[in-house]
Design a protein around this motif. Structure first.
Motif, mmCIF file in Angstrom:
data_model
loop_
_atom_site.group_PDB
_atom_site.id
_atom_site.type_symbol
_atom_site.label_atom_id
_atom_site.label_comp_id
_atom_site.label_asym_id
_atom_site.label_seq_id
_atom_site.Cartn_x
_atom_site.Cartn_y
_atom_site.Cartn_z
ATOM 1 N N THR A 50 39.549 35.721 49.492
ATOM 2 C CA THR A 50 40.319 36.320 48.396
ATOM 3 C C THR A 50 41.799 35.954 48.484
ATOM 4 O O THR A 50 42.607 36.450 47.717
ATOM 5 C CB THR A 50 40.161 37.859 48.383
ATOM 6 O OG1 THR A 50 40.487 38.351 49.699
ATOM 7 C CG2 THR A 50 38.739 38.255 48.033
ATOM 8 N N ASP B 150 39.003 34.884 38.975
ATOM 9 C CA ASP B 150 40.195 35.539 39.497
ATOM 10 C C ASP B 150 41.465 34.792 39.086
ATOM 11 O O ASP B 150 42.474 35.397 38.727
ATOM 12 C CB ASP B 150 40.102 35.629 41.025
ATOM 13 C CG ASP B 150 41.282 36.369 41.625
ATOM 14 O OD1 ASP B 150 41.432 37.578 41.336
ATOM 15 O OD2 ASP B 150 42.076 35.749 42.356
ATOM 16 N N LYS C 15 44.362 36.422 36.837
ATOM 17 C CA LYS C 15 45.705 36.613 37.400
ATOM 18 C C LYS C 15 46.756 35.774 36.683
ATOM 19 O O LYS C 15 47.957 35.992 36.868
ATOM 20 C CB LYS C 15 45.692 36.293 38.899
ATOM 21 C CG LYS C 15 44.857 37.290 39.711
ATOM 22 C CD LYS C 15 45.583 37.784 40.933
ATOM 23 C CE LYS C 15 44.849 38.933 41.609
ATOM 24 N NZ LYS C 15 43.663 38.488 42.357
ATOM 25 N N ARG D 256 33.437 40.739 49.016
ATOM 26 C CA ARG D 256 34.812 41.078 48.631
ATOM 27 C C ARG D 256 35.216 40.363 47.338
ATOM 28 O O ARG D 256 35.909 40.925 46.492
ATOM 29 C CB ARG D 256 35.739 40.644 49.777
ATOM 30 C CG ARG D 256 37.020 41.386 49.875
ATOM 31 C CD ARG D 256 37.584 41.343 51.293
ATOM 32 N NE ARG D 256 37.731 39.998 51.794
ATOM 33 C CZ ARG D 256 37.191 39.551 52.931
ATOM 34 N NH1 ARG D 256 36.475 40.343 53.695
ATOM 35 N NH2 ARG D 256 37.389 38.316 53.320
ATOM 36 N N THR E 173 33.345 42.217 44.478
ATOM 37 C CA THR E 173 33.992 43.493 44.154
ATOM 38 C C THR E 173 35.267 43.266 43.340
ATOM 39 O O THR E 173 35.530 43.966 42.358
ATOM 40 C CB THR E 173 34.349 44.245 45.458
ATOM 41 O OG1 THR E 173 33.154 44.389 46.217
ATOM 42 C CG2 THR E 173 34.948 45.609 45.172
ATOM 43 N N ARG E 174 36.039 42.278 43.762
ATOM 44 C CA ARG E 174 37.277 41.956 43.049
ATOM 45 C C ARG E 174 36.995 41.630 41.581
ATOM 46 O O ARG E 174 37.701 42.099 40.679
ATOM 47 C CB ARG E 174 37.962 40.767 43.738
ATOM 48 C CG ARG E 174 39.292 40.372 43.145
ATOM 49 C CD ARG E 174 39.910 39.189 43.886
ATOM 50 N NE ARG E 174 39.051 37.989 43.812
ATOM 51 C CZ ARG E 174 39.380 36.797 44.296
ATOM 52 N NH1 ARG E 174 40.527 36.635 44.926
ATOM 53 N NH2 ARG E 174 38.557 35.764 44.177
ATOM 54 N N GLN F 280 35.847 44.771 39.593
ATOM 55 C CA GLN F 280 36.895 45.766 39.337
ATOM 56 C C GLN F 280 38.010 45.239 38.449
ATOM 57 O O GLN F 280 39.005 45.929 38.216
ATOM 58 C CB GLN F 280 37.468 46.246 40.680
ATOM 59 C CG GLN F 280 36.436 47.006 41.507
ATOM 60 C CD GLN F 280 36.977 47.442 42.849
ATOM 61 O OE1 GLN F 280 38.010 46.962 43.290
ATOM 62 N NE2 GLN F 280 36.268 48.357 43.511
ATOM 63 N N ASP F 281 37.861 44.003 37.979
ATOM 64 C CA ASP F 281 38.933 43.360 37.223
ATOM 65 C C ASP F 281 38.704 43.578 35.718
ATOM 66 O O ASP F 281 37.716 43.107 35.164
ATOM 67 C CB ASP F 281 38.946 41.871 37.562
ATOM 68 C CG ASP F 281 40.166 41.158 37.017
ATOM 69 O OD1 ASP F 281 40.677 41.559 35.941
ATOM 70 O OD2 ASP F 281 40.611 40.191 37.665
#
Lengths: 349, 349
Positions: free
Chosen positions: A301, B19, B23, B62, B65-66, B69-70
């Protein structure tokens, strides 16, 4: 408002990071210690790149031109970062040319240093004119003519010795340099293409043409270009009585000593940690792993992270790396820096 | 206004791409054909990952999950893209669940298919209960107990056969699967850790623990965990009279036939092109390279491009790949898609 990412090193990974930052709408400041952009492929005059087959000067040259023409990218050549103050989100770098750069994040794309064959003296480099490194041989390929440096004759036989400065505990190089096997299989084909009368032998421990390099380079070099792969332990390279070179070792498949005369012997030199890494570690406050390459953060991550928040890295500064993956890692590190900037923008907005 | 990137596949590279897009301030729609996110490391129940040593369920978990939850990431599970219309900057995808997604760019993170050992019948998989694949053996490691499936006894000797479905022209696998050597050297250590009385042999053609994997996995496995590496050509795996397995082949270093009894034989299975690639190629209008992996664009200024504009790719869909580089490539492909979106925003603005 902070809108800048500092990128150190203008090789493939640094150029890729700069483009990523720029195209995400932010500014990149690119600091390169040499006078010329492009990193090892340009500075060392690589011939055709693996795996694309495109000339280094064209392929990497295109990346250089893109950076030079990008209004969002400021370039400092012949320049180093002397000091870094502040913290993630708000760094201030003092450059060796006296300028100061304010940046939210840093991408280290500081690359590697080629192994110096002088440190493997029993293999003849520095003693015999016709013992070269792969980078010197690539330069010869780029010149279009294959000839012995000593007297200009066309070589009847060329030997490429793999793992020079790699996989060698005696000289403190415990890593594999990842790409020399494939580069050498390719180099053998390039030599044969220019000089069909030359036979090329590759001395190896294991042939590591991983992934799609297997048939594209290893099999092709063997089958279409008749490169001879010899599994051997090399003891030494000496001069023969008639002005040639003798490669002495043990053929580990037949367990017999072999001594073969060659006209040119090429060292497939490995990738050392950048010789500046101790300085880089100090200036940027980041950790190095046990061999001296830059230490990675948890990768899952925090892609392309280092041990310090806000400082990312990419390419061969992490360890021996291909050009293609250096470029992807440059983009990945650039995008992490962009993520930090966007978070700052959201916080401020 | 277009603000979305469509990402196909929720393994390490797809999760990384999502991600990156999020971001950078845009929206990602993640489409995964399975019910579970995480790709091969989760679906196949990998044990500790190479090179981090972290358990797959934690490391990749991990990343999952990221994504979950985004708020910028919309996830469609058990779902495929059935149709793609439009062009770069303005694609419309029709999903198998009936929904339509409008996206400026697409990232294919569609991964690979494990080689099916049934296609190498002479090596005993499917015939003998105690012949397993590396993924099955990783599941056994994850369970914490090393035992023969046939009768539950602790194995005295385990053989790992490398290159099962790799570097094998006879069965049309001309590529090397890049990571099996390192995974196997690691697996041998994991077996020995759980079951110190078990000896592990690795049969290989070349050991390809490239880069920093050399001392971290190959040397350590040999020196600290006493894994025996045997350079050999394997002919067949048969049953012995006493309920064990016989691995028959030729030791290529001493050029002698070897027959050794084992309790468990593990196939280090390779990475095939995703079996869905012909369909993926049709739906997305992209080219495949000769082995059936996704074809790369010129890499230097179009990092992670495919043969079609606006469609990027990342990870093992391009060919055998490590998890770490799949993650970097996911970020790189995501950042290219972001670059396209930013260009659209600037044009519109």
């Amino acid at each position: 408002m902070q809108d800048t990412v500092l990128i150190v090193g203008a090789g493939p990974s640094g150029l890729s990071a700069a483009d990523t930052v720029s195209k995400a709408g932010f500014k990149a400041v690119l600091v390169e210690k040499e006078e010329v952009l492009g990193g090892a492929p340009i500075l060392s005059g690589y011939a055709k790149l693996v795996p694309s087959g495109e000339w280094a000067k064209d392929a990497i040259g295109r990346m250089v031109t893109r950076a030079e023409q990008d209004d969002n990218v400021t370039i400092h050549k012949s320049c180093k970062v002397g000091q870094l103050e502040g913290e993630a989100g708000n760094f201030t770098a003092t450059l060796s040319n006296g300028e100061k750069v304010s940046a939210s994040a840093v991408v280290l794309a500081t690359g590697f240093t080629h192994f110096d064959s002088i440190n493997k003296p029993e293999w003849g480099f520095g003693t015999y004119e016709d013992v070269l490194t792969t980078t010197q041989m690539e330069q010869m390929v780029a010149s279009g003519k294959i000839a012995c440096p000593s007297d200009g004759r066309v070589p009847e036989r060329v030997a490429i010795l793999l793992c020079v400065g790699s996989r060698d505990r005696q000289i403190g190089r415990e890593w594999c340099s990842k790409i020399c096997c494939t580069v050498s299989a390719n180099l053998a084909m390039e030599v044969k293409e220019i000089s069909p009368e030359t036979d090329v032998f590759i001395y190896y421990m294991d042939i590591r043409t991983f992934g799609l390099y297997e048939d594209k380079f290893y099999w092709k070099s063997q089958e279409e270009f008749k490169t001879k792969f010899v599994k051997a332990r090399i003891a030494e390279v000496t001069a023969s009585g008639d002005g040639r070179l003798l490669v002495k070792g043990e053929d580990t498949l037949v367990k017999r000593p072999i001594i073969i005369p060659f006209d040119i012997v090429v060292h497939a030199i490995g990738m050392d940690p950048n010789e500046d890494n101790p300085e880089i570690s100090k200036v940027f406050g980041i950790g190095l792993e046990k061999h001296g390459f830059i230490e990675r953060a948890e990768h899952y991550t925090n892609t392309c992270g280092t041990t310090r928040k806000g400082i990312y890295a990419a390419g061969a500064c992490y360890g021996p790396e291909t050009i293609d993956d250096s470029i992807s890692q440059g983009a990945a590190a650039g995008s992490r820096a962009v993520a930090d900037l966007n978070a700052l923008v959201r916080k401020a907005g």
